[in-house]
Enzyme design. Sequence first.
Site, short mmCIF file in Angstrom:
data_model
loop_
_atom_site.label_atom_id
_atom_site.label_comp_id
_atom_site.label_asym_id
_atom_site.label_seq_id
_atom_site.Cartn_x
_atom_site.Cartn_y
_atom_site.Cartn_z
N SER A 167 124.98 23.05 -28.82
CA SER A 167 122.96 22.35 -28.79
C SER A 167 122.12 22.67 -29.53
O SER A 167 122.88 23.39 -31.05
CB SER A 167 123.27 23.43 -27.67
OG SER A 167 121.56 23.67 -28.00
N TYR A 180 123.25 32.10 -24.57
CA TYR A 180 123.58 31.69 -24.45
C TYR A 180 123.84 30.51 -26.80
O TYR A 180 124.17 29.60 -26.71
CB TYR A 180 122.53 30.41 -23.75
CG TYR A 180 122.69 28.82 -23.51
CD1 TYR A 180 123.83 28.56 -23.58
CD2 TYR A 180 121.38 28.20 -24.15
CE1 TYR A 180 124.52 27.19 -23.19
CE2 TYR A 180 121.97 26.63 -24.03
CZ TYR A 180 123.19 26.42 -23.26
OH TYR A 180 123.78 24.91 -23.20
#
Length: 284
Positions: A167, A180
């Site tokens: 990501s 995250y």
Amino acid sequence: MQKNVLNTDLTGKVAVVTGAGGVLCSDMAKTLARAGAKVALLNRTLSKAQVHADAIVAEGGIAKAYQCNVLVENDCKVVAQQVLEDFGPCDILVNGAGGNSAKANTDKEFYEPGDIDDSTLQTFFTISPENVSSVLELNFLGTLLPTQVFAKQMLGRPGCCIVNISSMNAFTPLTKIPAYSGAKAAVSNFTQWLAVHFSKEGIRVNAIAPGFFASEQNARLLYNEDGTPTPRAQKILAGTPAGRMGRPEELEGALLFLVNNEAAGFINGIVLPVDGGFQAYSGV
């Protein structure tokens, strides 16, 4: 079937995609099938993967859905054996299973005096170790365990490859989502480790780092009920030179490039951003 964007020919190859019930990974599974691969779609909820496997078959491709919790080692082992029996040994593994939990987020971007005494807020100080662990496990262990079982099928077979899904927040952590961001940073680091570890076996390992793509998982974070962008989405759009969210099909070129041994045979251990310029933009 639709023609793939790079004319990558995966005829005869077996591709395994985890998290294949989601928006982005289901599109990746369809992309690999359109390139000629036999695709195993793995998902914790079988019905979600089955819909996309059926769609691939309806297009003339070869695909099968499998129930698999990527955090359960035995699940991964059982499914790996099933895929081997159904299609043959895995040539391409896409580790797409992952995600975040609101319970591991902070409510506010910045800590302000007095926040620690506000019982209505979830602050950095009230995030539980259990919720942080669940996010770390889903993203990191959920990449490690499938790799352990499917990479065994790649040993001694040069030309195989693994694509992890990282990501943009692995490069620079986003506000509110410490667990995250850290988990995806671990995926990027693990990608580099695997690339070196398997280099003598000829197994290439790379990752794609998507920027902001609308999906079921983040829809409520990005859009109001009337379809207008939330304040957080507005900040994302302001920080993305392209001025919009990405579309799932805009990951197809990166995927087909990385799995193409002729085009990317000397590319190993990279994390490829697909972000509309988000990483490059300083905000001014």
